[in-house]
Design an enzyme around this catalytic site. Sequence first.
Site, PDB file in Angstrom:
ATOM      1  N   LEU A  80     -17.001 -10.575  17.903  1.00  0.00           N
ATOM      2  CA  LEU A  80     -17.501 -11.518  18.903  1.00  0.00           C
ATOM      3  C   LEU A  80     -16.559 -12.705  19.053  1.00  0.00           C
ATOM      4  CD1 LEU A  80     -21.106 -11.255  17.493  1.00  0.00           C
ATOM      5  CD2 LEU A  80     -20.358 -10.319  19.696  1.00  0.00           C
ATOM      6  N   PRO A  81     -16.634 -13.400  20.200  1.00  0.00           N
ATOM      7  CA  PRO A  81     -15.626 -14.423  20.501  1.00  0.00           C
ATOM      8  C   PRO A  81     -15.662 -15.689  19.639  1.00  0.00           C
ATOM      9  CG  PRO A  81     -16.697 -13.651  22.520  1.00  0.00           C
ATOM     10  CD  PRO A  81     -17.490 -13.119  21.370  1.00  0.00           C
ATOM     11  N   THR A 114     -13.218 -13.808  14.630  1.00  0.00           N
ATOM     12  CA  THR A 114     -12.453 -14.939  14.099  1.00  0.00           C
ATOM     13  C   THR A 114     -13.259 -16.205  14.351  1.00  0.00           C
ATOM     14  OG1 THR A 114     -10.321 -13.855  14.443  1.00  0.00           O
ATOM     15  CG2 THR A 114     -10.308 -16.251  14.257  1.00  0.00           C
ATOM     16  N   LYS A 190      -6.619 -15.355   7.547  1.00  0.00           N
ATOM     17  CA  LYS A 190      -6.328 -15.153   8.974  1.00  0.00           C
ATOM     18  C   LYS A 190      -5.917 -16.461   9.640  1.00  0.00           C
ATOM     19  CE  LYS A 190      -7.232 -13.962  13.435  1.00  0.00           C
ATOM     20  NZ  LYS A 190      -6.420 -13.102  14.272  1.00  0.00           N
TER      21      LYS A 190
END
Length: 318
Positions: A80-81, A114, A190
């Site tokens: 998901l965004p 992220t 990340k």
Amino acid sequence: MSTATDPSIRYGFIGVGVMGWGMAMNLREKIPKEAQMKICEISESRRNSFVQEVQGKGVVNIANSPKEVAEQSDVVITMLPRDEHVRDVFTNPDTGLLLAIPRETPVHFIDCSTITTTTSVEIGKLVSESKVGTFIDAPVSGGPNGANSGTLAMMVGGSEEDWQWAEPILRMLGKNVFYCGPPGAGLATKQINNYLSSVCTVGVCEAMNMGVKYGLDPKKLADVINVSSGRCYNSLDQNPVKGVTPGAASEKDFVGGFSVELCKGVLDMGVALGKQVGAQSILSDRIVAIYDKALKDERTRGKDSRSIYRFFEDDDVL
């Protein structure tokens, strides 16, 4: 029997957007044909297109809510965004994943979004308290091409037990899969990587522009850099000078690719993480300022993040 080859395991995938599409396609292709899979996607057209295109790889059914996915899956992958989307998918009081009734065998939640480490760790604790299942953060790197080809890099945070259970499944989605440590460690890794990538992008743009203005052949300059100590991903695979790297975003005038908007979002997370842990930074203010400008400038807005080369090219960085 490996979890990846067990036909009785039921899969759910939430979010078939730019990255989720390729990941879900690869998952359906690589799990046993008889294994069940459900998808949940807010865009009806995207959802229907996926179901139509996936035909031949195996059956995929549509779920009307995240709750339905959790109730009918043993593994649920979310892509998901932003933080608010992940939070809503898990905790919405009407449709959330955690509304599912706990059962004897846990649902294994794998969040590839992220988002901030704070939100992820919080969601993980809520999952644990709900008794519905387990939770790991597994953000990815490699862009849509990596998602489509199943060659993503994946960075995992969570308990070692949950990591070991999920590893065979993750290796169906990524080529380089790393266990980074406890909850949140995958996301921290990340974000640090993306921060460094942004720094390197600016450095490559500055260096290539210096060479072009001196009169060097940019292709020969890049060839030297890429067998020398200045080599990095953005000099080798995504050189910002058109004509240097086949397939780079610069070849398409920076249309598509890893947008400045996405880049700035992850960059902000990396900078915030540094402040959270008290790590000194002497570059972040400048890098952030360049991407702040890129969000507003017509030369770069909505373009690939390497489009900031235009600022250097035009002698108009800050």
